[in-house]
Design a protein around this motif. Structure first.
Motif, PDB file in Angstrom:
ATOM      1  N   VAL A 203       0.838  -1.203   0.000  1.00 18.14           N
ATOM      2  CA  VAL A 203       0.000   0.000   0.000  1.00 18.14           C
ATOM      3  C   VAL A 203       0.871   1.250   0.000  1.00 18.14           C
ATOM      4  N   LEU A 204       1.898   1.258   0.815  1.00 13.67           N
ATOM      5  CA  LEU A 204       2.804   2.406   0.861  1.00 13.67           C
ATOM      6  C   LEU A 204       3.496   2.612  -0.481  1.00 13.67           C
ATOM      7  N   ALA A 205       3.846   1.477  -1.168  1.00 12.06           N
ATOM      8  CA  ALA A 205       4.545   1.587  -2.448  1.00 12.06           C
ATOM      9  C   ALA A 205       3.686   2.251  -3.515  1.00 12.06           C
ATOM     10  N   LEU A 206       2.355   2.233  -3.334  1.00 16.14           N
ATOM     11  CA  LEU A 206       1.448   2.872  -4.288  1.00 16.14           C
ATOM     12  C   LEU A 206       1.223   4.349  -3.968  1.00 16.14           C
ATOM     13  N   GLY A 207       1.961   4.853  -3.001  1.00 20.24           N
ATOM     14  CA  GLY A 207       1.908   6.281  -2.720  1.00 20.24           C
ATOM     15  C   GLY A 207       1.027   6.692  -1.573  1.00 20.24           C
ATOM     16  N   VAL A 208       0.436   5.739  -0.864  1.00 17.28           N
ATOM     17  CA  VAL A 208      -0.402   6.096   0.287  1.00 17.28           C
ATOM     18  C   VAL A 208       0.520   6.463   1.447  1.00 17.28           C
ATOM     19  N   PRO A 209       0.353   7.633   2.038  1.00 17.27           N
ATOM     20  CA  PRO A 209       1.226   8.022   3.148  1.00 17.27           C
ATOM     21  C   PRO A 209       0.942   7.175   4.393  1.00 17.27           C
ATOM     22  N   PRO A 210       1.965   6.971   5.228  1.00 13.12           N
ATOM     23  CA  PRO A 210       1.749   6.209   6.472  1.00 13.12           C
ATOM     24  C   PRO A 210       0.633   6.829   7.293  1.00 13.12           C
ATOM     25  N   GLY A 211      -0.139   5.956   7.932  1.00 15.47           N
ATOM     26  CA  GLY A 211      -1.205   6.454   8.781  1.00 15.47           C
ATOM     27  C   GLY A 211      -2.501   5.716   8.550  1.00 15.47           C
ATOM     28  N   ARG A 212      -3.595   6.428   8.806  1.00 17.31           N
ATOM     29  CA  ARG A 212      -4.926   5.827   8.773  1.00 17.31           C
ATOM     30  C   ARG A 212      -5.279   5.267   7.403  1.00 17.31           C
ATOM     31  N   GLY A 213      -4.815   5.933   6.344  1.00 20.58           N
ATOM     32  CA  GLY A 213      -5.167   5.508   4.995  1.00 20.58           C
ATOM     33  C   GLY A 213      -4.696   4.100   4.678  1.00 20.58           C
ATOM     34  N   VAL A 214      -3.542   3.705   5.222  1.00 22.75           N
ATOM     35  CA  VAL A 214      -3.031   2.360   4.988  1.00 22.75           C
ATOM     36  C   VAL A 214      -3.975   1.332   5.597  1.00 22.75           C
TER      37      VAL A 214
END
Length: 374
Positions: free
Chosen positions: A328-339
């Motif tokens: 998920v992070l590799a697709l550009g989602v910043p660390p946090g709730r969105g992950v």
């Protein structure tokens, strides 16, 4: 009984030298305290020493002395078991050694517990399960040691054959059949015709032999449980366990270097069992194997080398590894709730059965993230 040949003396010396120095000293001390009859190292330790297999378990028969008094005289912690007149001594390095008074055993009811009766060392050896387990190294107070073979165990050991000592051996105690499979697999032994002829009687008595389930649990602790289960199949005793093909596959993974605990083998058996709960209860497995099986069948990600992942590869060979937070992070989602939201969305889709591949997961994840951007 004295060695009857130079070969016998050499074999006695080989057993003696296979022992640790501290174990030799302990046996000499026991023999000195036990009086003229000395002490006899019996069973698996003698067998394994002659096969150059280590470590050696110490089981000692005392022909004449009081076992409880002898155990107390060692100055080591021990537990005395009055029913069978044996004591379990804890050695300085933490290993357990068993001391038992020489005895014969009578089975009032086949499959039930035997009744011990005082007897000679020769009687004690003749009451055992297999000839190669009836060897003894007798140590005398003056330090002499001699090898005793009253059942032809040395010849069977050379031939690597498992031969029961009595025609009703496996009927009296069906757990001996499972013990034979464990030994045969571990030590590369073959079954004598006398053993194979008793398999039907052992199967008839299996339901009346509570000890059989303890032996089946010990089978799961063998270095290669699948190999031991295969011996049972080859001998016509496949009915004692559910389909064991998965145990063979786990053996192959162990041979390839995978680290697989006993619980992984137990989980594989539960997966094959028609009634997993009943099997777990009979084998006294506890809850860990079932929990491991549930994790292996889930879609949760586990790193390489974990037993969950090893089992999943066998139980769900077409399953894909689910995306993780790193993906998920590799697709550009910043660390946090969105992950967490993205992973929860994928978990919902998996439970609904709509994700059949890693590619489908990536497509679903991208679609989910696009809705968040809008």
């Amino acid at each position: 009984m004295k060695p009857r040949s130079a070969e016998g003396a050499a074999q006695a010396q080989a057993v003696w030298e296979a022992l640790r120095p501290e174990d030799r000293a302990w046996l000499l001390g026991l023999a000195a305290q036990a009086g003229p009859g000395g002490a006899a190292l019996v069973g698996g330790a003698v067998r394994d020493a002659l096969l150059s297999v280590t470590p050696l378990d110490l089981d000692v028969v005392i022909p004449d002395a009081d076992v409880e008094a002898l155990a107390a005289g060692t100055g080591l912690p021990f537990v005395f078991h009055p029913a069978f007149g044996n004591a379990t001594v804890t050695l300085p390095d933490g290993r357990a050694a068993d001391l038992v008074r020489a005895r014969r055993e009578v089975y009032p009811v086949p499959g039930g517990n035997p009744l011990p009766q005082p007897a000679s060392l020769t009687d004690d050896l003749r009451r055992r399960d297999f000839s190669l387990n009836a060897l003894a190294l007798r140590v005398f107070p003056d330090g002499r040691a001699e090898l005793l073979d009253v059942t032809g165990g040395l010849e069977d050991l050379r031939a690597r054959v498992l031969r029961p000592l009595h025609t009703d051996s496996l009927r009296e105690d069906a757990s001996r059949l499972v013990r034979a499979a464990r030994l045969a697999a571990r030590l590369n032994l073959s079954a004598a015709p006398e053993l194979l002829s008793q398999v039907p009687a052992a199967l008839d008595m299996a339901g009346h032999t509570p000890r059989l389930w303890a032996e089946l649990k010990l089978l799961l602790h063998e270095p290669r449980p699948g190999r031991a289960a295969a011996r049972l199949r080859d001998w016509g005793a496949a009915s004692l366990l559910p389909d064991t093909a998965l145990l063979d596959a786990l053996d192959a993974r162990r041979d390839a270097g995978a680290t697989l605990p006993m619980n992984a083998y137990a989980a594989a058996l539960l997966h094959a069992a028609p009634d997993p709960e009943a099997l777990a209860a009979r084998l006294d497995l506890g809850t860990r194997p079932a929990a491991l099986l549930a994790r292996a069948l889930s879609d949760t990600f586990y790193p390489d080398g974990m037993p969950e992942r090893e089992l999943r590869a066998l139980l769900r060979p077409d399953a894909h590894e689910p995306l993780t937070g790193k993906d998920v992070l590799a697709l550009g989602v910043p660390p946090g709730r969105g992950v967490g939201e993205a992973l929860a969305h994928l978990a919902d889709l998996r439970r609904a059965g709509t994700l059949g591949s890693a590619e489908a997961e990536r497509a679903a994840l991208k679609a989910f993230l696009e809705t968040k951007v809008r």
